[in-house]
Design a protein around this motif. Structure first.
Motif, mmCIF file in Angstrom:
data_model
loop_
_atom_site.group_PDB
_atom_site.id
_atom_site.type_symbol
_atom_site.label_atom_id
_atom_site.label_comp_id
_atom_site.label_asym_id
_atom_site.label_seq_id
_atom_site.Cartn_x
_atom_site.Cartn_y
_atom_site.Cartn_z
ATOM 1 N N ASN A 56 0.838 -1.205 0.000
ATOM 2 C CA ASN A 56 0.000 0.000 0.000
ATOM 3 C C ASN A 56 0.873 1.256 0.000
ATOM 4 O O ASN A 56 0.643 2.196 0.766
ATOM 5 C CB ASN A 56 -0.939 0.015 1.211
ATOM 6 C CG ASN A 56 -1.876 -1.166 1.235
ATOM 7 O OD1 ASN A 56 -2.392 -1.583 0.192
ATOM 8 N ND2 ASN A 56 -2.107 -1.727 2.415
ATOM 9 N N ASP A 57 1.870 1.262 -0.857
ATOM 10 C CA ASP A 57 2.833 2.358 -0.909
ATOM 11 C C ASP A 57 2.148 3.687 -1.220
ATOM 12 O O ASP A 57 1.442 3.827 -2.221
ATOM 13 C CB ASP A 57 3.887 2.053 -1.983
ATOM 14 C CG ASP A 57 5.079 2.983 -1.906
ATOM 15 O OD1 ASP A 57 5.169 3.734 -0.920
ATOM 16 O OD2 ASP A 57 5.927 2.937 -2.822
ATOM 17 N N VAL A 67 -0.241 5.251 0.384
ATOM 18 C CA VAL A 67 -1.644 5.405 0.776
ATOM 19 C C VAL A 67 -1.784 5.057 2.253
ATOM 20 O O VAL A 67 -0.910 4.408 2.838
ATOM 21 C CB VAL A 67 -2.576 4.501 -0.068
ATOM 22 C CG1 VAL A 67 -2.464 4.850 -1.539
ATOM 23 C CG2 VAL A 67 -2.249 3.029 0.161
ATOM 24 N N GLU A 123 -0.003 2.110 4.781
ATOM 25 C CA GLU A 123 1.264 1.636 4.211
ATOM 26 C C GLU A 123 2.087 0.899 5.271
ATOM 27 O O GLU A 123 2.228 1.356 6.402
ATOM 28 C CB GLU A 123 2.060 2.823 3.677
ATOM 29 C CG GLU A 123 3.436 2.447 3.141
ATOM 30 C CD GLU A 123 4.224 3.649 2.657
ATOM 31 O OE1 GLU A 123 5.449 3.671 2.844
ATOM 32 O OE2 GLU A 123 3.590 4.578 2.091
#
Length: 218
Positions: free
Chosen positions: A42-43, A45, A48
Motif C-alpha cells: 500500500n505504498d 496510501v 502503508e
C-alpha cells in the motif's frame, strides 16, 4: 534445542534497508543477488506497511521437496541450508518458494545456466568447516558458530526484524502487541528494545501505580 526463526514487525519497519545493507556487507554478496529485501505494501496510501523478507527457513520447506539433487538440508536448529556443490541451477526451488528467497547470479536464463543458487543462510554458513575460507567464499560468514545472531537483525535500528529462538521471538512480539496503543509509557527503552525482565517488571509496577492513582482521584 532452539528453533531459529525470523519475524518482522510491520508496525516498526521504517523501510531504511539497513538489514539489506548489513547482509550484503557481512557476506560480500555478489552484485544482483539479494538475500534480503524490504517489501512495501500500500505504498503512498493510508495503511502503508513495510516488511523485511528473506528465506523464512520453513519447517516444511517447499524448496527441499522439489530439489532434484537434494542439495537442501536442515540443521538441528531448524535452519534450511544448501550445498552449492550439488546445485545444478535448475530453478525449481525459486518457483516453489512463496517468498522468492532463492537467488541466481546469472538471473533469468535457460535451464542450468542460472548459476549456483544463493539464499539467506541465517548467518549459519554451509556444509564446509565452520569459519573456513571456503565456507565464507560460498556462503558468507558463519555468525551462528561464533555465538552471534544474523547481522540483519542485529543492525535493525528499530528492532523490527527479530531473529533467534522461535519461543523467545514469539514472547517478545506478544509483549509488544499487548503494550501497543497504551500511551507514552508503552515506549520506554526496555519495551522498545527488549530490556531485561527486571526492567519490564519495574515498568509494569509503575503502570499499575499510575492506574491506582487515577482511580483514587475519581
Amino acid at each position: 534445542m532452539a528453533r531459529m526463526k525470523f519475524l518482522c514487525d510491520a508496525e516498526r519497519c521504517i523501510e531504511c534497508n539497513g538489514c539489506v545493507t548489513a547482509c550484503k556487507n557481512e557476506h560480500e554478496v555478489p552484485w544482483g543477488v539479494n538475500r534480503r529485501r524490504v517489501v512495501t505494501m500500500n505504498d503512498g496510501v493510508p495503511g502503508e506497511r513495510s516488511i523485511s523478507v528473506s528465506c523464512m527457513h520453513c519447517a516444511d520447506a517447499p524448496c527441499m521437496a522439489v530439489c532434484p539433487t537434494d542439495c537442501f538440508y536442515k540443521t538441528e536448529e531448524g535452519v534450511v541450508l544448501h550445498d552449492k556443490d550439488l546445485c545444478i541451477g535448475c530453478g525449481y526451488c525459486f518457483f516453489a518458494c512463496p517468498f522468492g528467497a532463492p537467488q541466481f547470479p546469472n538471473g533469468p536464463a535457460a535451464f542450468g545456466a542460472r548459476g549456483k543458487m544463493d539464499k539467506c543462510t541465517f548467518c549459519a554458513g554451509g556444509p564446509e568447516a565452520d569459519g573456513s575460507e571456503e565456507e565464507f567464499k560460498k556462503y558468507g560468514r558463519n555468525r551462528l558458530s561464533e555465538g552471534k545472531l544474523p547481522a540483519c537483525a542485529e543492525m535493525c535500528s528499530t528492532k523490527a526484524l527479530l531473529a533467534g529462538d522461535s519461543s523467545v521471538v514469539s514472547d517478545i512480539f506478544r509483549d509488544r502487541v499487548l503494550r501497543r496503543g497504551k500511551g507514552a509509557e508503552a515506549w520506554g527503552w526496555s519495551t522498545a528494545y527488549g530490556g531485561g525482565k527486571q526492567e519490564q517488571t519495574r515498568e509494569r509496577k509503575q503502570e499499575r501505580t499510575q492506574e491506582q492513582a487515577q482511580e483514587g482521584k475519581q
